[in-house]
Design an enzyme around this catalytic site. Sequence first.
Site, PDB file in Angstrom:
ATOM      1  N   SER A  71       0.858  -1.193   0.000  1.00  0.00           N
ATOM      2  CA  SER A  71       0.000   0.000   0.000  1.00  0.00           C
ATOM      3  C   SER A  71       0.884   1.229   0.000  1.00  0.00           C
ATOM      4  CB  SER A  71      -0.896   0.016   1.238  1.00  0.00           C
ATOM      5  OG  SER A  71      -1.572   1.258   1.352  1.00  0.00           O
ATOM      6  N   TYR A  99      -2.450  -1.215  10.209  1.00  0.00           N
ATOM      7  CA  TYR A  99      -2.388  -1.425   8.757  1.00  0.00           C
ATOM      8  C   TYR A  99      -1.102  -0.827   8.194  1.00  0.00           C
ATOM      9  CZ  TYR A  99      -4.006  -1.348   3.878  1.00  0.00           C
ATOM     10  OH  TYR A  99      -4.129  -1.533   2.521  1.00  0.00           O
TER      11      TYR A  99
END
Length: 261
Positions: A145, A158
């Site tokens: 990401s 995350y």
Amino acid sequence: MAFLPHPERRPVLVAGASSGIGAATARWFAEAGYPVALAARRVDVLETLAAELRAGGAEAVAVPLDVTDDESVRTCVALAAEALGDVEIVVAGAGDLAIGLSYETSPEAFSDQVNIHLTGAFRIYRAVIGGMIDRGRGDIVFIGSDVAKRPRPWSSAYVAAKSGIDGLVTTIAMELEGTGVRAGVVRPGQTLTGMGMNLDQADTERMLNDWIKFGLARHGNFLGPEHIAQGIHAMVTMPRGAHLRELEIEAEGAVATKGNI
């Protein structure tokens, strides 16, 4: 020494194929003529997509996968190989999203995110890498990401997990040098998928306001999951001897409507 070209048949295992980027990736590869094993926990959803792909002439199977369970991962890889042949391409993209301020997140919730996104991806890697090294070829694509490069509030677990993916890929790419096996990371920017759609609305609004405060919400355009699938395909179709290790894909801002733009 010359590199042998990719084999004509390259079975693909897509982890997290029941929705979003994973489903789009499975569809992209199947429509491009690759045998595809679709893996996730929601086997009923996988079966529906696999049947649709087979109806279109593709070779596709559904296999159950829980990336938090060692035995499930090993069984998944074995079933995929039994159905399609040795897996040549692996896309490690299973995951979900939980948000919260770091000082309100429990250690258990933090560990759950790391277990799914980081340790789960490592489990998949360990289950396939031995065979790939023995064959002297293979591609493993980890879905990271852009938060690894630009962290965002409300996403401490995350961000930590996806930052770990970057470190993992960098390390194993060096370790795999000379084996013929390639590992790379694709970092999506903001992408319209099912992940995060069940988040609490009030918390989501607070999170987005914090993103704006730190300049992290530049525009409202989103990538489609098929954009990420295309990037993954580009990475693994590089000819032998070339290694595309990192690919970041971002949504383009709206184009001003003036002149011939």
